[in-house]
Design an enzyme around this catalytic site. Structure first.
Site, PDB file in Angstrom:
ATOM      1  N   SER B  45       0.819  -1.223   0.000  1.00 26.18           N
ATOM      2  CA  SER B  45       0.000   0.000   0.000  1.00 26.18           C
ATOM      3  C   SER B  45       0.844   1.260   0.000  1.00 26.18           C
ATOM      4  CB  SER B  45      -0.889   0.041   1.232  1.00 26.18           C
ATOM      5  OG  SER B  45      -1.562  -1.164   1.390  1.00 26.18           O
ATOM      6  N   GLU B  66       4.501  -0.607  14.711  1.00 28.04           N
ATOM      7  CA  GLU B  66       5.187   0.629  14.340  1.00 28.04           C
ATOM      8  C   GLU B  66       6.208   1.061  15.386  1.00 28.04           C
ATOM      9  OE1 GLU B  66       1.886   0.224  14.395  1.00 28.04           O
ATOM     10  OE2 GLU B  66       1.424   0.138  12.260  1.00 28.04           O
ATOM     11  N   PHE B  91      -0.078   6.218  12.166  1.00 29.35           N
ATOM     12  CA  PHE B  91       0.557   5.070  12.828  1.00 29.35           C
ATOM     13  C   PHE B  91       2.050   5.330  13.071  1.00 29.35           C
ATOM     14  CE2 PHE B  91      -2.641   2.794   9.878  1.00 29.35           C
ATOM     15  CZ  PHE B  91      -3.710   3.252  10.633  1.00 29.35           C
TER      16      PHE B  91
END
Lengths: 277, 321
Positions: B45, B66, B91
């Protein structure tokens, strides 16, 4: 062979005792509160790491073993070990917590005096250690990476993110020492977050090579570090320790998590370590 | 160095910010082998699929973690290596905020965090995925550089510049497919130096990211009303090009426009610069007011936030009267 080992262990026991003496003096001299309990629980680990496990600090970056103190508040154990093994000037210890000093209450990165990373915010050092070990794998660096994490610290979810990834990246150049003193800031871990008895199982389930020992027994600590990594696996040493180890009135007493050490208390503590003040 | 042409600008506009970023990284990787790219399970993505297949050794996936990604980036960057750590903007900046603060701020390690899909472009996905406060939060961390490029060409230029930039940076990427086009030919890009995209003597519009294009379009509307507006592309939000801001003091109005919360972003940075100046024009701060917009199409969101070119022009006219 055994004689060498026994000789080393006898000498490292003396070192651990000396680290305690130095740390107590620093805590007293700084005039404020210091984190003593969690520093005293890891003195054996620090003596063994710096005295027998890690290689020459003068080596270039690619070869010099890396140590990250993830439980940054145990900094007295790190400073005293770095000074004991000549990685920082012993005189620096006298500046602990003084304005302008490099030695504050949590490590601040300064590789030239052995401080490889800044820490103090819990649950972060293991990730950095994973990155260091991964960099070594990718670039062919020969150093080993060691990271020390606290028992209370292991409440942080990021600790487990990092542990998962150490296994995933097959980091057999990575060693975690988990200081399981079964206490944390607010008291006994079983009353705060009751996982202290489960670390070995948790780490094994993730895929670590795990060795559980008495973390205040120099011989056991030494032997655990000397066990070679299983291929493709990160290694964890779960060291069961005593918070405040070595000083009767501090052992398992959370008043000494972060406290001021008076002259009288210092004298009492030192007398237990058989030192004439 | 990627050449910038009209045809390429069109292509970059069509594919959007994320795909342009992936392409920029891929081109840089062909020329140099001194950086890593990390993703928290969003490589596909993030436009990084081709980079991943062509340079698998340099792409590290930390899984949906993350916080760990930023820490791992720190370990990889400790020897000075450049590391791009990527994820969707909330994030990478907010979930991992304290890791960014320790490793990039406190330790000043050579990490570039890349916030993809920032601003409102996540549209129907909702505020969980929007980047409203990301730039403000990164700007508040000492020692961070924050860059929000205007269009595809600027993203290419920024990524190329970041490959040679030592130190921690937050790259904030706004805009999706249909990305506005501001630059159609080669231009001088330097981190920390604003670019004048339109000269004007009456007012100044200082914009970042997608809003540079909207600001320029608003300036065209205003020209029809007899107002001559200058437009500055303030792609580097920190450190701010304060010299360029101080050159606008002779204008009637200074306007800041950002596809971000007006709390702590570009508008705040400009206001902080102007605050001590005694004789100065008033500042109109346009951006996302202090609210969570109702999710919907990108156009619907821009309208709610009064960030279409027409609305920007209207609000400026109102402020002038």
């Amino acid at each position: 062979m055994d004689e060498t080992r026994n000789g080393k262990i006898a000498s490292l026991e003396l070192t651990a005792r000396q680290l305690r003496i130095d740390a107590l003096k620093m805590a007293n001299q700084c005039g404020g509160n210091a984190h003593l309990g969690g520093a005293l629980s890891i003195m054996e680990a620090m003596a063994v790491l710096y005295g027998a496990v890690m290689n020459d600090p003068g080596l270039p970056y690619e070869q010099r073993d890396k140590f990250i103190l993830s439980k940054g508040h145990a900094v007295l154990a790190l400073y005293t070990a770095l000074a004991a093994f000549g990685r920082m000037d012993k005189g620096l210890l006298d500046t602990f917590m003084q304005d302008g000093s490099d030695l504050i209450a949590h490590p601040v990165m300064k590789p030239e005096i052995g401080l490889e990373a800044s820490s103090g915010s819990l649950g972060q050092g293991i990730s950095m250690a994973v990155g260091l070990a991964l960099a070594a794998k990718k670039k062919g660096y020969t150093y080993q990476t060691y990271v020390l994490c606290g028992n209370g610290e292991a409440n942080e979810g990021s600790v487990w993110e990092a542990c998962m990834s150490a296994v995933n990246f097959r980091l057999d150049n990575f060693t975690l020492f988990l200081d399981n003193n079964r206490m944390q800031s607010d008291g006994m871990s079983e009353d705060v977050m009751n996982i202290a008895g489960k670390y070995t199982g948790m780490l094994q389930a993730l895929g670590f090579q795990v060795i559980e020992i008495d973390g205040n027994d120099v011989g056991q600590v030494y032997d655990a570090f000397m066990v070679p990594h299983e291929e493709g696996k990160p290694k964890a040493i779960v060291g069961n320790t005593v918070k405040g180890k070595g000083i009767s009135f501090m052992e398992n007493n959370n008043d000494w998590h972060h406290n001021r050490l008076t002259d009288t208390q210092l004298a009492a503590a030192l007398s237990e370590l058989e030192v004439i003040p | 160095m990627t050449e910038i042409t009209k045809a390429k600008a069109k292509l970059w506009s069509r594919i959007g910010a994320r795909a342009v970023f992936g392409q920029a990284i891929l081109e840089c990787a062909k020329e140099r082998d001194d950086f890593y790219v990390l993703s928290a399970d969003l490589a596909q993505s993030s436009g990084l699929a081709r980079f991943r297949s062509e340079f698998p050794e340099r792409m590290i996936n930390t899984g949906i973690a993350e916080q760990n990604m930023i820490g791992v980036a720190a370990g990889l960057a400790k020897d000075g290596t450049n590391v791009f750590a990527t994820s969707f903007s909330p994030f990478v900046t907010m979930r991992a905020c304290e890791q960014v603060r320790m490793n990039m701020g406190y330790m000043q390690l050579n990490i570039k965090t890349v916030g993809l899909g920032s601003g409102l472009i996540m549209a129907q996905l909702g505020n969980s995925h929007f980047g409203l406060e990301d730039g403000s939060m990164m700007r508040a961390i000492p020692g961070m550089t924050v860059v929000n490029p205007a269009d595809g060409a600027a993203i290419i230029k920024t990524v190329e510049a970041l490959c040679d930039f030592k130190g921690p940076v937050y790259l904030r990427l706004t805009g999706g497919p249909g990305l506005p086009i501001v630059y159609e030919e080669d231009f001088l890009f330097e981190i920390g130096k604003a670019i004048s995209v339109r000269e004007g003597k009456d007012i100044s519009i200082i914009a970042a990211g997608t809003m540079v294009y909207y600001a320029r379009k608003a300036a065209e509307f205003l020209a029809g009303k007899g107002i001559d507006a200058a437009v500055l592309d303030m792609h580097t939000i920190k450190p701010l090009d304060t010299e360029a801001v101080m050159e606008q003091l002779d204008k009637k109005l200074i306007v800041t426009v950002e596809e971000a919360s007006i709390v702590g972003g570009l508008g705040s940075a400009v206001a902080e610069t102007l605050a001590p100046v005694a004789q100065k024009p008033p500042q109109l701060m346009l951006g996302i007011r202090d609210f969570f917009p109702h999710a919907g199409s990108y156009g619907y969101l821009l309208e709610q936030c009064r960030l279409t070119a027409e609305q920007i022009a209207e609000d400026i006219l109102k402020a002038l009267n």
